[in-house]
Structure formats: C-alpha cells, structure tokens
Design an enzyme around this catalytic site. Structure first.
Site, mmCIF file in Angstrom:
data_model
loop_
_atom_site.group_PDB
_atom_site.id
_atom_site.type_symbol
_atom_site.label_atom_id
_atom_site.label_comp_id
_atom_site.label_asym_id
_atom_site.label_seq_id
_atom_site.Cartn_x
_atom_site.Cartn_y
_atom_site.Cartn_z
ATOM 1 N N TYR A 30 0.809 -1.711 -0.221
ATOM 2 C CA TYR A 30 0.364 -0.135 0.176
ATOM 3 C C TYR A 30 0.715 1.253 0.366
ATOM 4 O O TYR A 30 1.465 1.591 0.862
ATOM 5 C CB TYR A 30 -0.798 -0.170 1.286
ATOM 6 C CG TYR A 30 -1.912 -1.104 1.214
ATOM 7 C CD1 TYR A 30 -2.057 -1.860 -0.487
ATOM 8 C CD2 TYR A 30 -1.843 -1.370 2.850
ATOM 9 C CE1 TYR A 30 -3.154 -2.610 0.076
ATOM 10 C CE2 TYR A 30 -3.031 -2.874 2.509
ATOM 11 C CZ TYR A 30 -3.268 -3.350 1.505
ATOM 12 O OH TYR A 30 -4.694 -4.247 1.162
ATOM 13 N N HIS A 85 -0.257 -12.077 0.327
ATOM 14 C CA HIS A 85 -1.238 -10.964 -0.307
ATOM 15 C C HIS A 85 -1.275 -10.932 -1.986
ATOM 16 O O HIS A 85 -0.253 -11.506 -2.519
ATOM 17 C CB HIS A 85 0.256 -9.479 -0.428
ATOM 18 C CG HIS A 85 -0.993 -8.197 -0.555
ATOM 19 N ND1 HIS A 85 -0.777 -7.239 -0.035
ATOM 20 C CD2 HIS A 85 -2.794 -8.340 -0.447
ATOM 21 C CE1 HIS A 85 -1.455 -6.061 -0.236
ATOM 22 N NE2 HIS A 85 -2.753 -6.765 -0.565
HETATM 23 P P1 NAD Z 1 -13.641 -0.182 1.222
HETATM 24 O O1 NAD Z 1 -14.245 -0.787 0.397
HETATM 25 O O2 NAD Z 1 -13.500 0.038 2.643
HETATM 26 O O3 NAD Z 1 -13.704 1.514 0.346
HETATM 27 C C1 NAD Z 1 -12.799 2.287 1.264
HETATM 28 C C2 NAD Z 1 -13.206 3.696 0.478
HETATM 29 O O4 NAD Z 1 -14.420 4.336 0.940
HETATM 30 C C3 NAD Z 1 -11.062 4.573 0.773
HETATM 31 O O5 NAD Z 1 -11.670 5.708 -0.431
HETATM 32 C C4 NAD Z 1 -12.500 5.198 1.654
HETATM 33 O O6 NAD Z 1 -11.577 6.981 2.130
HETATM 34 C C5 NAD Z 1 -13.601 5.653 1.472
HETATM 35 N N1 NAD Z 1 -14.733 5.424 3.071
HETATM 36 C C6 NAD Z 1 -14.628 4.982 3.958
HETATM 37 N N2 NAD Z 1 -15.566 4.913 4.629
HETATM 38 C C7 NAD Z 1 -16.323 6.213 3.987
HETATM 39 C C8 NAD Z 1 -17.285 6.506 4.480
HETATM 40 N N3 NAD Z 1 -18.112 5.929 5.885
HETATM 41 N N4 NAD Z 1 -18.200 7.012 3.638
HETATM 42 C C9 NAD Z 1 -17.992 7.439 2.334
HETATM 43 N N5 NAD Z 1 -16.389 7.190 2.092
HETATM 44 C C10 NAD Z 1 -15.707 5.999 2.761
HETATM 45 O O7 NAD Z 1 -12.095 -0.724 0.321
HETATM 46 P P2 NAD Z 1 -10.479 -1.095 0.905
HETATM 47 O O8 NAD Z 1 -10.459 0.416 1.677
HETATM 48 O O9 NAD Z 1 -9.564 -1.389 -0.233
HETATM 49 O O10 NAD Z 1 -11.114 -1.827 1.940
HETATM 50 C C11 NAD Z 1 -10.546 -1.806 2.716
HETATM 51 C C12 NAD Z 1 -9.231 -2.201 4.069
HETATM 52 O O11 NAD Z 1 -9.018 -3.888 3.870
HETATM 53 C C13 NAD Z 1 -7.906 -2.137 3.222
HETATM 54 O O12 NAD Z 1 -7.833 -0.623 3.979
HETATM 55 C C14 NAD Z 1 -7.263 -3.241 3.514
HETATM 56 O O13 NAD Z 1 -6.413 -2.840 4.629
HETATM 57 C C15 NAD Z 1 -8.299 -3.812 3.428
HETATM 58 N N6 NAD Z 1 -7.782 -5.319 1.483
HETATM 59 C C16 NAD Z 1 -7.192 -5.829 2.056
HETATM 60 C C17 NAD Z 1 -7.083 -6.894 0.269
HETATM 61 C C18 NAD Z 1 -6.216 -7.547 0.003
HETATM 62 O O14 NAD Z 1 -6.003 -7.959 1.020
HETATM 63 N N7 NAD Z 1 -6.220 -8.499 -1.164
HETATM 64 C C19 NAD Z 1 -7.731 -5.624 -0.585
HETATM 65 C C20 NAD Z 1 -8.275 -4.945 -0.335
HETATM 66 C C21 NAD Z 1 -9.074 -4.297 0.832
#
Ligand code: NAD
Length: 316
Positions: A56, A121
C-alpha cells in the site's frame, strides 16, 4: 464496539476494522497528521484491528500506521496488527527467502517486535502450489520465531481459499481475508462461510464499500469494475442521497449484520470516516438496519448482483 472471535486464534477483533490502505495515499493524499488522528480516534472508539501491507503506497501505509500506533502509547496487547507479504510495488514474490526478509522490513517500518497476523497478499497472481509448498511453511517458521502470531491468505477469487486450505496441514492457515465479496452488490462469500467455519479459519471481510463503489463520491479512477457496475452503484448512491440516506452507512451495516464474519475491514482516511463507520455500527446495534432503503438499493443493483472482475492468473 462489539468484539467477535477470529476462528480458532483466540483473538477477539472489533467488528469494524481499520483498513490502512488509504494511509498509503491510494484513495487520494492523506496528510500524516490526519492519519495519526484517525488511528487515535479509531482506537479510542473501540477499534482494535488495523490492517496494512508493504504494497500500500509502496511501504507508505506501513510507515504511517507504525507512527500512528506508536503515538497511541497504548500497551501492545491492546491492538491487533496485520500486515502482508509477497506483493510489492516491484511485483510479486512469494519465495521463502523474500517473505522471510519481508517481515523484518515490515516490523521495522511498523516499529513493532511482532505482528498478530501475517498474510500472503493476493495469492491468485502466482502459483497456488508455491503458496502451499513453500510460502506457508516459511511463514510457519516465522510464527515459531515469534515474528507473527497467526498466518493468513488474501485475494479476490474465492476458489483460492479452498484450493489452499484443502492442501495445507490443518491449523497452518488461521485466517482468510476476502474483499469485495460481502457487500450489498456482491455477497458470494456467504456460500463459503460454512466451509471456513468447519476448518476453524477466521474470516476478515474487507472492502464493504466495494473499494469506493458504494460511496456518494464514487470509486477511484483505477477501480476495476465494469462501467455497468459502476453506474448501477452510482444510481443506488444517488437514490439514497435523494432520500437523505447514506449508501456507505447502509453498506457497512449490511456487512456487519453477518456475525460469522469477524470483522468488517473498511478503508479509512480521516477522522470523519472513523466517526461515520463507528456510528454505522452503533446505530445498527441500537436500531437495526433501514430495511426499506436496503430493499430499494438491492432492487437497483439486482441486474449487477454478484458481478465481479478478473484478478490474477486467468485460466483459459
Ligand atoms: P473499502 O470498500 O473499505 O472503501 C474504501 C474507500 O471508501 C476509501 O476511499 C475510503 O476513504 C472510503 N470510505 C471509508 N468510509 C467511508 C464512509 N463512511 N463514507 C464514505 N466513504 C468512505 O475498500 P478498501 O479500502 O480497499 O478495503 C478496506 C481495507 O481492506 C483496505 O484498506 C485493506 O486494509 C484491506 N484490503 C485488503 C485486500 C487484500 O489483502 N487483497 C484487498 C482489499 C482491501
């Protein structure tokens, strides 16, 4: 904040988890002071689980999260940290040598002596047999050396989880992290839950907002969804907004409803988003979900329900 057990690990995670990929500036720039304030408020609000990766922001997320956790000044056993290995800005490498070096680099950036969970990952991008025969055994050694307490695997296609879990010794993979498969527009993770429970494997459900699809401002430029899926989600968001409702709150609550999912890992980049996501959980516990709004959104998304996108090595 409700705590839920994570498989057989003995860990209890807050039902809302702090996804730190935004701290690597992947959803737009985040000033360091905002990142630190967000982590602090999250912790004070009962969020005890923080997830990052060296990938990230090309190590930025790990460094910023490390700084923010240190600034908490809290005892180490009061927060749970997961990071990952095998995916880097430079590309993928799940070799035993690379993942063994990787955890040392991560611990340094995170300013920690150990992580609670170390996850391979996005394993669909390399040979799953390598994960089974080389990477998991290497992580097992890191577990024995006290560098990580538990081991996990992450990725998009759900078939990767059964492939690996069917082939590794029982108990050697403690956790799976699935993303974009338990949100209002795609709930396919549900079918896998009985299998994961039978194996005692903890379930982390990431990306409840489908990486920005289920937000008023819409997804980032790089989002891999089809134009059809993007526009359906934007129509659903607009419909909620017109009625004074918020699609992201509804989406968080939808994911939180399933108690077999230990934690709903949402990407957070500001104090405001901590407040919104914590409020979504609190309101759900006291008043339940807005069934009328949910039904309307489900109807709008019906023609794209469970639509996903390719990720990793494609079979012909
Ligand atoms: P998400 O679906 O959580 O969306 C994140 C987006 O939504 C960001 O732009 C954030 O600023 C925004 N957001 C958060 N809360 C909000 C709210 N209440 N209202 C409006 N917008 C809001 O997607 P993500 O960040 O990709 O996934 C969450 C976490 O999961 C990642 O940060 C990561 O730690 C993990 N993740 C891991 C993998 C993997 O290991 N392959 C893949 C995806 C996500």
């Amino acid at each position: 904040m409700e705590l839920r057990p994570l498989g057989n690990t003995g860990l209890n995670l807050s039902c809302v988890g702090f996804g730190a990929s935004p701290l690597g500036n992947v959803f737009g720039d985040v000033p360091e002071e905002d990142a630190i304030a967000s982590v602090r408020l999250a912790f004070q609000s009962g969020i005890n689980f923080f997830d990052t990766s060296p990938y990230y922001g090309g190590t930025v997320s790990e460094k910023v999260l490390g700084k923010a956790l240190k600034a908490l000044g809290a005892p180490r056993n009061e927060y749970i940290v997961s990071t990952k290995c095998g995916r880097y800005k430079e590309g993928f490498d799940f070799s035993a040598e690379r993942v063994t070096r990787s955890i040392e680099e991560s611990l340094q950036r995170l300013q920690l002596d150990y992580v609670d969970i170390l996850q391979c990952h996005d394993i669909e991008f390399e040979s799953l047999d390598q994960i089974v025969n080389e990477t998991i055994p290497a992580l097992q050694k890191l577990k024995e050396a006290g560098k990580t307490r538990f081991i996990g695997i992450t990725g998009l296609p759900l078939s990767i989880f059964t492939y690996v879990l069917d082939r590794v010794p029982p108990g050697s993979v403690d956790v799976i992290l699935s993303y974009c498969h338990y949100c209002i527009n795609d709930s396919t993770l549900e079918d896998l839950i009985p299998y994961l429970k039978s194996k005692g494997v903890g379930i982390i459900n990431a990306s409840p907002l489908s990486m920005g699809l289920l937000t008023e401002s819409g997804p980032p430029q790089w989002h891999p969804a089809s134009p059809e899926l993007k526009s359906a989600c934007q129509a659903a968001a607009a419909c909620c907004k017109k009625k004074g409702k918020n699609i992201s709150k509804l989406a968080m609550q939808y994911s939180l409803l399933n108690k077999d999912i230990t934690t709903v890992l949402v990407g957070i980049k500001s104090v405001e988003q901590v407040e919104q996501n914590v409020a979504a959980a609190t309101e759900l516990a006291t008043s339940g979900i807005d069934q009328e709004a949910l039904s309307e959104v489900e109807t709008i998304l019906n023609h794209v329900k469970n639509q996903t996108w390719p990720s990793g090595i494609q079979k012909n």
